[in-house]
Scaffold this motif. Structure first.
Motif, PDB file in Angstrom:
ATOM      1  N   GLY A   1       1.270  -0.934   0.033  1.00  0.00           N
ATOM      2  CA  GLY A   1      -0.341  -0.074   0.208  1.00  0.00           C
ATOM      3  C   GLY A   1       0.874   0.868   0.013  1.00  0.00           C
ATOM      4  N   ALA A   2       0.370   2.525  -0.169  1.00  0.00           N
ATOM      5  CA  ALA A   2       0.655   3.172  -0.253  1.00  0.00           C
ATOM      6  C   ALA A   2       1.789   4.000   1.112  1.00  0.00           C
ATOM      7  CB  ALA A   2      -0.509   4.917  -0.048  1.00  0.00           C
ATOM      8  N   GLY A   3       1.326   3.897   2.795  1.00  0.00           N
ATOM      9  CA  GLY A   3       2.753   3.764   3.407  1.00  0.00           C
ATOM     10  C   GLY A   3       3.281   2.600   4.215  1.00  0.00           C
ATOM     11  N   THR A   4       4.035   2.379   4.712  1.00  0.00           N
ATOM     12  CA  THR A   4       4.763   1.170   5.399  1.00  0.00           C
ATOM     13  C   THR A   4       4.462   1.478   6.983  1.00  0.00           C
ATOM     14  OG1 THR A   4       6.907   1.174   4.221  1.00  0.00           O
ATOM     15  CG2 THR A   4       6.642   0.368   6.248  1.00  0.00           C
ATOM     16  N   ASP A   5       3.951   0.360   7.964  1.00  0.00           N
ATOM     17  CA  ASP A   5       3.516   0.261   9.094  1.00  0.00           C
ATOM     18  C   ASP A   5       4.947  -0.128   9.623  1.00  0.00           C
ATOM     19  OD1 ASP A   5       2.698   0.124  11.693  1.00  0.00           O
ATOM     20  OD2 ASP A   5       1.304  -0.382  10.906  1.00  0.00           O
TER      21      ASP A   5
ATOM     22  N   ASP B   1      11.041  -2.036   0.268  1.00  0.00           N
ATOM     23  CA  ASP B   1       9.831  -1.152   1.110  1.00  0.00           C
ATOM     24  C   ASP B   1      10.796  -0.187   1.556  1.00  0.00           C
ATOM     25  OD1 ASP B   1       7.246  -0.449   0.362  1.00  0.00           O
ATOM     26  OD2 ASP B   1       7.029  -0.797   2.720  1.00  0.00           O
ATOM     27  N   THR B   2      11.421  -0.824   1.972  1.00  0.00           N
ATOM     28  CA  THR B   2      12.880  -0.209   3.323  1.00  0.00           C
ATOM     29  C   THR B   2      14.244   0.323   2.199  1.00  0.00           C
ATOM     30  OG1 THR B   2      13.508  -1.441   4.832  1.00  0.00           O
ATOM     31  CG2 THR B   2      10.937  -1.129   4.768  1.00  0.00           C
ATOM     32  N   SER B   3      14.531   1.337   3.538  1.00  0.00           N
ATOM     33  CA  SER B   3      15.890   2.022   2.942  1.00  0.00           C
ATOM     34  C   SER B   3      16.964   1.918   3.819  1.00  0.00           C
ATOM     35  CB  SER B   3      15.461   2.836   1.853  1.00  0.00           C
ATOM     36  OG  SER B   3      15.206   3.686   2.554  1.00  0.00           O
ATOM     37  N   GLY B   4      18.099   2.253   3.922  1.00  0.00           N
ATOM     38  CA  GLY B   4      19.163   2.432   4.821  1.00  0.00           C
ATOM     39  C   GLY B   4      19.396   1.903   5.784  1.00  0.00           C
ATOM     40  N   HIS B   5      19.847   2.227   7.231  1.00  0.00           N
ATOM     41  CA  HIS B   5      20.256   1.808   8.716  1.00  0.00           C
ATOM     42  C   HIS B   5      18.796   0.349   8.691  1.00  0.00           C
ATOM     43  CE1 HIS B   5      24.088   2.524   8.359  1.00  0.00           C
ATOM     44  NE2 HIS B   5      24.022   4.023   9.256  1.00  0.00           N
ATOM     45  N   PHE B   6      17.899   1.448   9.030  1.00  0.00           N
ATOM     46  CA  PHE B   6      16.714   0.804   8.908  1.00  0.00           C
ATOM     47  C   PHE B   6      16.394  -0.677   8.097  1.00  0.00           C
ATOM     48  CE2 PHE B   6      11.946   0.076   9.110  1.00  0.00           C
ATOM     49  CZ  PHE B   6      11.255  -0.268  10.182  1.00  0.00           C
ATOM     50  N   CYS B   7      16.500  -0.773   6.810  1.00  0.00           N
ATOM     51  CA  CYS B   7      16.175  -1.655   5.760  1.00  0.00           C
ATOM     52  C   CYS B   7      17.448  -2.625   6.820  1.00  0.00           C
ATOM     53  CB  CYS B   7      16.515  -1.325   4.994  1.00  0.00           C
ATOM     54  SG  CYS B   7      16.252  -3.000   3.812  1.00  0.00           S
ATOM     55  N   ARG B   8      18.159  -2.755   6.860  1.00  0.00           N
ATOM     56  CA  ARG B   8      19.272  -3.519   7.295  1.00  0.00           C
ATOM     57  C   ARG B   8      19.510  -4.632   8.440  1.00  0.00           C
ATOM     58  NH1 ARG B   8      22.594  -0.153   3.956  1.00  0.00           N
ATOM     59  NH2 ARG B   8      23.230   1.635   5.901  1.00  0.00           N
ATOM     60  N   ILE B   9      18.273  -3.041   9.659  1.00  0.00           N
ATOM     61  CA  ILE B   9      18.749  -3.930  10.920  1.00  0.00           C
ATOM     62  C   ILE B   9      17.274  -5.124  10.871  1.00  0.00           C
ATOM     63  CG2 ILE B   9      17.201  -3.388  12.862  1.00  0.00           C
ATOM     64  CD1 ILE B   9      18.392  -0.453  12.908  1.00  0.00           C
ATOM     65  N   LEU B  10      15.975  -4.664   9.904  1.00  0.00           N
ATOM     66  CA  LEU B  10      14.993  -5.287   9.528  1.00  0.00           C
ATOM     67  C   LEU B  10      15.721  -6.440   9.045  1.00  0.00           C
ATOM     68  CD1 LEU B  10      11.915  -2.892   8.139  1.00  0.00           C
ATOM     69  CD2 LEU B  10      12.908  -4.105  11.261  1.00  0.00           C
TER      70      LEU B  10
END
Length: 665
Positions: free
Chosen positions: A443-447, A485-494
């Protein structure tokens, strides 16, 4: 420990001059409130008593009566209370708590649990002098049961204050408390009352440590399991005050101000009674526990002259992540030590139904959905009162007996939040988690909060099962979906968390010390390097190991890991690391906080509410309920009942949630 208050004796004190200043401030039309509050909050209580005497000598009038006449509302209550001696103020609070319709048990608990022998005896004498009655008799007449008995024991003001500790008696008391609660069917409340009501603070601290080794759970958890109602709350308050009076009051102040309304009587009482004792330590404990300083919370929650007076008593703002005072650093270290030692018994609210008959349940569900209209009550009563394994049997039996897909039938017959909740319950845990991840990503935004919550709190096995379910349902890997759907450090953590490869096993003490030093050193590095170092440790080490790491971090840096994360990081990275730390410290408490945030305010985050209630009902929802009640002073059951009324016109959604909740606390 020495003086830790904010109000001290004023230098060059002249009670006659002060009396004249107050008289002039109240003379004529209106009153100079600034002059009154500045003077009253810059004198110690002892000096205020001299001002009262000088006022009567100079003007033949009662200063307190004049203040009552000139001032109004909360500001009047606060200023007048400051003019009373501590003993007479406590006596009035107790009198007001038990007079009239209903008793303010929370006020009784706060005062009786936190006062030392001298304060207790002076309060009893002041009560007799002010009201011509015996405080003990009034309390006995207004309370009942074990709650009354413990209040009477505390009221004697005879707790051992010698400081002498008998090591053999420590072990005996720990064993007696264990035998009185965890080791037997039923609880020997008298043993709890005798030990917690009479032994010295030093002795009881050692008893609590010994008890944890015997019972493999904290004394607090045992009290929550074995006791109930006002007696439970009183005993928990006593234990909290034995461990740390400043921490007890920090929690009370937070509860007084959070939410829609302010419990002004509690706020006034604590700020007055601790302003000359330990308000500096309370400020530090407040900062340790919550995301803002006590000064800022008072600023946001109060107004006008009332606010100014409270802020004068508070004495100043605190840098939100500065170094601790010795008291707070010691408490932070002890909190992590307790977290490491305690083995919490996780308790579900949904258990397998006895005399389970999948064929009968399948037929009953079909009947509830056949013909015109749907019998939602029948569906709810079956689905919410079966374990997930039993629901899977019902799914299979429904198809083999009736040749129909139960999930499709439920989707066609139900709607909105009730449909989402019932379907969530009918999925396997892995299917449900996969679906929740999909909903959070698409969808439009990521939770982001949902992604964090799921990946941080699931075991390796649960994450691997979720990955397989996601691949099966959506024909792509969950890791691919996260990367897109995510990027940067947050993506790497997930991505690190979604591997389901967190280490298992107990803490390695030597390695934990090294890890804590690496984290502390990383706080002085570049932002990117700091995040990567935190990720390499927080996303991979076992939870028992991380508890030891975070404990040693306090020793090594004189800071708490939570405060560092809040200060040095931002956005989703901060939220992810903070969720890990909260889950390591106390996962049921983390979920209780998530549930509160999902429901408080103008609208309910139903997706988060459904996700947590479904996923934790067979894991630890009972523990979450207990944490919710302790933190928010309202039961989860009551909160759900009130917060889900809007938009749930039939009440079926609410009924299902309450069945999962499993009861009132």
């Amino acid at each position: 420990m020495g003086f830790r208050g904010t109000i001290t004796d004023a230098a060059d004190f002249d009670p006659t001059a002060d009396a004249e200043t107050l008289f002039n401030a109240m003379k004529g039309f209106g009153s100079d409130k600034d002059a009154i509050l500045d003077l009253v909050t810059s004198r110690s209580n002892r000096q205020r008593q001299e001002v009262i005497a000088a006022y009567k000598c100079s003007f033949g009038k009662d200063l307190i009566e004049d203040l009552k006449y000139e001032l109004t509302g909360k500001f009047e209550r606060l200023i007048v209370s400051l003019m009373r001696t501590p003993a007479y103020h406590d006596a009035k609070e107790i009198h007001d708590a038990i007079e009239g319709v209903g008793t303010s048990e929370r006020c009784l608990i706060e005062i009786m649990a936190s006062r030392n022998n001298r304060q207790m005896n002076e309060m009893v004498a002041a009560y007799k002098d002010a009201y011509g009655r015996d405080m003990e008799e009034d309390i006995i007449a207004d309370t009942s049961g074990h709650f009354k008995k413990m209040l009477v024991v505390l009221l004697q003001g005879t707790r051992d204050e010698s400081g002498v500790v008998d090591a053999d008696l420590v072990q005996q008391d720990a064993q007696d408390l264990y035998a009185a609660g965890e080791e037997q069917w039923g609880t020997d409340e008298a043993k709890f009352i005798m030990i917690l009501g009479n032994r010295s603070v030093t002795h009881l601290c050692m008893v609590f440590d010994a008890f944890e080794k015997v019972a493999e759970m904290s004394i607090e958890d045992t009290i929550k399991r074995e006791l109930s109602g006002d007696f439970e709350r009183l005993m928990l308050a006593v234990v909290q005050c034995i461990r740390s009076v400043p921490m007890f009051f920090a929690k009370r102040l937070y509860k007084a101000m959070k939410g829609l309304g302010t419990a002004d009587n509690t706020l006034i009482r604590i700020m007055i009674c601790r302003s000359e004792i330990d308000i500096l330590d309370i400020r530090e404990c407040f900062r340790l526990l919550y995301e803002k300083s006590l000064f800022n919370m008072i600023t946001d929650d109060t107004s006008g002259d009332y606010k100014r007076t409270l802020l004068n008593l508070c004495g100043g703002d605190d840098d939100i992540a500065g170094e601790f005072f010795p008291e707070a650093a010691q408490i932070a270290y002890k909190m992590w030590e307790m977290s490491a030692m305690t083995k919490v018994q996780l308790r579900p609210t949904v258990r397998p139904a006895s005399s389970f008959d999948p064929a009968a349940d399948a037929q009953a569900l079909r009947k509830a959905m056949k013909g015109f209209g749907t019998d939602e009550d029948a569906i709810i009563d079956i689905v919410a009162q079966r374990s997930n394994a039993q629901r899977q049997e019902i799914r299979r039996t429904f198809k083999s007996l009736l040749g129909r897909d139960l999930m499709k039938d439920l989707k066609s017959e139900l709607s909105k939040n009730l449909e989402r909740l019932i379907i969530g319950l009918m999925l396997t845990p892995a299917e449900f988690d996969a679906k929740m991840m999909r909903k959070a990503i698409e969808g439009a935004g990521t939770d982001e909060h949902a992604l964090i919550e799921i990946l941080v709190t699931r075991s390796n096995e649960e994450i691997l099962a979720m990955n397989a379910a996601y691949q099966h349902a959506y024909k792509k890997s969950l890791e691919e979906a996260i990367n897109s759907d995510t990027s940067g450090h947050f993506c790497r953590i997930l991505v690190s968390l979604v591997q389901g490869a967190r280490e298992d096993g107990p803490a390695d003490e030597e390695r934990a010390i090294g890890d804590s030093q690496e984290l502390a050193d990383a706080c002085n590095a570049e932002s990117d390097d700091m995040v990567m170092k935190f990720m390499s440790i927080l996303c991979t080490r076992s939870f028992p190991h991380l508890r030891k790491v975070f404990q040693e971090f306090v020793r090594y840096s004189n800071k708490d890991i939570e405060q560092i994360i809040k200060k040095e990081m931002s956005g989703d990275v901060k939220n992810a690391f903070y969720a890990i730390v909260r889950s390591v410290k106390n996962q049921p408490s983390y979920f209780a906080d998530r549930l509160y945030k999902a429901m408080k305010g103008l609208g309910t985050d139903d997706r988060a509410l459904i996700r947590i209630m479904v996923s934790r009902s067979e894991a630890d929802l009972f523990n979450i309920r207990k944490e919710f009640k302790e933190t928010h002073d309202v039961s989860l059951h009551e909160f759900i009942k009130v917060e889900t009324m809007i938009g749930d016109t039939s009440g079926d959604y609410r009924k299902t949630l309450l069945l999962l909740c499993g009861g009132e606390d």
